[in-house]
Design a protein around this motif. Structure first.
Motif, mmCIF file in Angstrom:
data_model
loop_
_atom_site.group_PDB
_atom_site.id
_atom_site.type_symbol
_atom_site.label_atom_id
_atom_site.label_comp_id
_atom_site.label_asym_id
_atom_site.label_seq_id
_atom_site.Cartn_x
_atom_site.Cartn_y
_atom_site.Cartn_z
ATOM 1 N N SER A 25 0.821 -1.223 0.000
ATOM 2 C CA SER A 25 0.000 0.000 0.000
ATOM 3 C C SER A 25 0.850 1.266 0.000
ATOM 4 O O SER A 25 0.418 2.281 -0.526
ATOM 5 C CB SER A 25 -0.944 -0.010 1.192
ATOM 6 N N TYR A 26 2.083 1.236 0.555
ATOM 7 C CA TYR A 26 2.896 2.459 0.574
ATOM 8 C C TYR A 26 3.689 2.622 -0.729
ATOM 9 O O TYR A 26 4.382 3.602 -0.929
ATOM 10 C CB TYR A 26 3.861 2.459 1.778
ATOM 11 N N CYS A 27 3.605 1.612 -1.585
ATOM 12 C CA CYS A 27 4.419 1.611 -2.801
ATOM 13 C C CYS A 27 3.576 1.908 -4.046
ATOM 14 O O CYS A 27 3.922 2.765 -4.850
ATOM 15 C CB CYS A 27 5.109 0.263 -2.916
ATOM 16 N N GLY A 66 13.136 -4.492 -8.497
ATOM 17 C CA GLY A 66 12.018 -4.312 -9.422
ATOM 18 C C GLY A 66 11.144 -3.148 -8.982
ATOM 19 O O GLY A 66 11.635 -2.233 -8.300
ATOM 20 N N GLY A 67 9.873 -3.306 -9.258
ATOM 21 C CA GLY A 67 8.974 -4.430 -9.391
ATOM 22 C C GLY A 67 9.485 -5.645 -8.613
ATOM 23 O O GLY A 67 10.225 -5.496 -7.677
ATOM 24 N N GLU A 68 9.037 -6.790 -9.025
ATOM 25 C CA GLU A 68 9.534 -8.016 -8.395
ATOM 26 C C GLU A 68 10.385 -8.771 -9.420
ATOM 27 O O GLU A 68 9.856 -9.297 -10.405
ATOM 28 C CB GLU A 68 8.359 -8.869 -7.896
ATOM 29 N N PRO A 69 11.714 -8.810 -9.208
ATOM 30 C CA PRO A 69 12.591 -9.413 -10.220
ATOM 31 C C PRO A 69 12.248 -10.850 -10.573
ATOM 32 O O PRO A 69 12.388 -11.267 -11.723
ATOM 33 C CB PRO A 69 13.986 -9.312 -9.593
ATOM 34 N N ILE A 117 15.337 -9.769 1.584
ATOM 35 C CA ILE A 117 13.940 -10.181 1.430
ATOM 36 C C ILE A 117 13.064 -9.187 2.194
ATOM 37 O O ILE A 117 13.297 -8.933 3.384
ATOM 38 C CB ILE A 117 13.739 -11.618 1.953
ATOM 39 N N SER A 118 12.098 -8.623 1.508
ATOM 40 C CA SER A 118 11.249 -7.606 2.136
ATOM 41 C C SER A 118 10.148 -8.290 2.928
ATOM 42 O O SER A 118 9.503 -9.220 2.431
ATOM 43 C CB SER A 118 10.621 -6.709 1.059
ATOM 44 N N LEU A 119 9.955 -7.832 4.147
ATOM 45 C CA LEU A 119 8.945 -8.454 4.998
ATOM 46 C C LEU A 119 8.500 -7.433 6.046
ATOM 47 O O LEU A 119 9.247 -7.124 6.972
ATOM 48 C CB LEU A 119 9.560 -9.694 5.676
ATOM 49 N N LEU A 188 10.431 4.768 6.516
ATOM 50 C CA LEU A 188 9.547 5.007 5.374
ATOM 51 C C LEU A 188 9.979 6.301 4.687
ATOM 52 O O LEU A 188 10.118 7.335 5.333
ATOM 53 C CB LEU A 188 8.109 5.152 5.894
ATOM 54 N N MET A 189 10.182 6.207 3.390
ATOM 55 C CA MET A 189 10.619 7.402 2.638
ATOM 56 C C MET A 189 9.419 8.050 1.946
ATOM 57 O O MET A 189 8.476 7.354 1.552
ATOM 58 C CB MET A 189 11.652 6.992 1.591
ATOM 59 N N PRO A 190 9.472 9.337 1.768
ATOM 60 C CA PRO A 190 8.356 10.034 1.109
ATOM 61 C C PRO A 190 8.387 9.848 -0.409
ATOM 62 O O PRO A 190 8.496 10.809 -1.165
ATOM 63 C CB PRO A 190 8.565 11.501 1.516
HETATM 64 N N1 SAM Z 1 9.713 -6.468 -5.090
HETATM 65 C C1 SAM Z 1 10.961 -6.405 -4.433
HETATM 66 C C2 SAM Z 1 10.769 -6.340 -2.925
HETATM 67 O O1 SAM Z 1 9.645 -6.278 -2.461
HETATM 68 O O2 SAM Z 1 11.775 -6.397 -2.231
HETATM 69 C C3 SAM Z 1 11.902 -5.290 -4.900
HETATM 70 C C4 SAM Z 1 11.305 -3.933 -5.140
HETATM 71 S S1 SAM Z 1 10.732 -3.091 -3.666
HETATM 72 C C5 SAM Z 1 10.261 -1.535 -4.359
HETATM 73 C C6 SAM Z 1 12.258 -2.765 -2.854
HETATM 74 C C7 SAM Z 1 12.153 -2.307 -1.421
HETATM 75 O O3 SAM Z 1 11.724 -0.954 -1.389
HETATM 76 C C8 SAM Z 1 11.183 -3.084 -0.550
HETATM 77 O O4 SAM Z 1 11.879 -3.547 0.602
HETATM 78 C C9 SAM Z 1 10.158 -2.042 -0.152
HETATM 79 O O5 SAM Z 1 9.662 -2.274 1.136
HETATM 80 C C10 SAM Z 1 10.970 -0.773 -0.216
HETATM 81 N N2 SAM Z 1 10.164 0.434 -0.327
HETATM 82 C C11 SAM Z 1 9.202 0.732 -1.239
HETATM 83 N N3 SAM Z 1 8.673 1.952 -0.983
HETATM 84 C C12 SAM Z 1 9.320 2.440 0.108
HETATM 85 C C13 SAM Z 1 9.230 3.649 0.865
HETATM 86 N N4 SAM Z 1 8.359 4.586 0.560
HETATM 87 N N5 SAM Z 1 10.061 3.804 1.908
HETATM 88 C C14 SAM Z 1 10.964 2.843 2.246
HETATM 89 N N6 SAM Z 1 11.102 1.682 1.571
HETATM 90 C C15 SAM Z 1 10.290 1.480 0.529
#
Ligand code: SAM
Length: 297
Positions: A25-27, A66-69, A117-119, A188-190
């Motif tokens: 949702s933040y992306c 990515g996206g999701e690589p 790994i994002s979690l 969290l980045m803006p």
């Molecule tokens: N799909 C992959 C993943 O989920 O790791 C790679 C792309 S994702 C954009 C890369 C990382 O950016 C993720 O860990 C995600 O949580 C982080 N991310 C996306 N938007 C962000 C935000 N506004 N502030 C901080 N981290 C952010």
């Protein structure tokens, strides 16, 4: 490769696709994003050409994102090709882990050792809700498989979000106690969707440190950094096998030590996440390819 601020630029983050199998949702906006057409995305050969040329200019480290690589077809073969580039010292991967159980071994065999790994939640329902349908068990199985296959280090990236996962900080810390992972809290980045409500959701990492310190003893590790290493502060939890990492892009400005460039899936080179300026490398690559064909090269 020195920039005009005398920073040594040696690290490229490559977005191999704009597609993602999650919808955090933040992306990404709820209504979805308009995805690029097949022809608007860099072909793997084009990415490899750009990286090969960049290595000649001083690039040593590439992170695939990515996206999701893992959703892009041919990704494993692409890594294997990348791994053949002389002088490229490090290829790492950032993934949401959904497809990792299936691909971990092949990716490892192709030459990646370091994986992030994002979690953002360890709670099934919360994970489902923030990712808009993601399956936490699949990610946990992916992480387990990555450990089994031998990836090291395994870093778990957790974006700290006020009112969402601030109640799970100790659960994440416990993960770093029990497993040899580096659990990294990221402010969290803006950017992306977070730009619209950043002030509401932003959680400074000082709060996270306080929470962890209420239960555990943290010792900062003064790692001797490689010249392409990032700005994380790393802590060992007393009695634990893993580590805690803190990445504060918002509260601590680390622009002066930034060493990275970004290549978007559609071939735009960007120096800064927070700036719109970009260079269109895709058009350049394709013009050169046409000229070569024309000259019979
Ligand atoms: N799909 C992959 C993943 O989920 O790791 C790679 C792309 S994702 C954009 C890369 C990382 O950016 C993720 O860990 C995600 O949580 C982080 N991310 C996306 N938007 C962000 C935000 N506004 N502030 C901080 N981290 C952010």
């Amino acid at each position: 490769m020195l920039d005009k601020f005398d920073r040594e630029i040696n690290y490229l983050r490559v977005s191999v696709t704009d597609r993602c199998n999650l919808h955090c949702s933040y992306c990404r906006p709820v209504e979805g994003v308009s995805l690029k057409g097949h022809d608007d995305i860099l072909r793997y050969e084009e990415i490899i050409r750009i990286i090969r040329m960049s290595v000649k200019m001083g690039l040593i480290k590439v992170r695939l994102t990515g996206g999701e690589p893992l959703v892009r077809r041919g990704f494993v073969e692409f890594i294997a090709e990348l791994n053949k580039i002389d002088g490229l010292q490090d290829i790492s991967l950032t993934t949401n882990g959904i497809l990792l159980e299936e691909y971990a071994e092949a990716i490892f065999q192709a030459g990646v050792r370091r994986i992030n790994i994002s979690l953002d939640s360890l709670n099934k329902d919360k994970f489902l809700s923030i990712t808009n349908g993601g399956n936490l068990d699949a990610v946990l199985r992916g992480i387990a498989r990555a450990e089994e296959v031998g990836f090291y280090p395994i870093k778990i990236n957790t974006v700290a979000i006020k009112g969402f996962n601030d109640d799970e900080v100790l659960d994440f810390a416990q993960l770093a106690v029990a497993k040899p992972f580096q659990v990294r809290f990221i402010e969290l980045m803006p950017v992306g969707q977070a730009n619209h409500y950043h002030h509401k959701d932003y959680l400074p990492l000082t709060d996270i440190m306080q929470t962890i310190s209420s239960k555990y003893i943290l010792e900062e590790i003064r790692v001797k950094k490689n010249k392409a290493d990032g700005p994380a502060r790393i802590f060992k939890i007393k009695g634990g096998v893993g580590e805690i990492g803190l990445i504060n892009p918002v509260s601590t400005h680390f622009c002066s030590t930034c060493n990275r460039l970004r290549l978007t899936a559609d071939g735009k080179l960007r120096a800064c996440l927070l700036k719109e300026e970009e260079i269109d490398l895709k058009s350049l690559c394709r013009k050169i390819a046409v000229m070569r064909t024309y000259r019979g090269l």
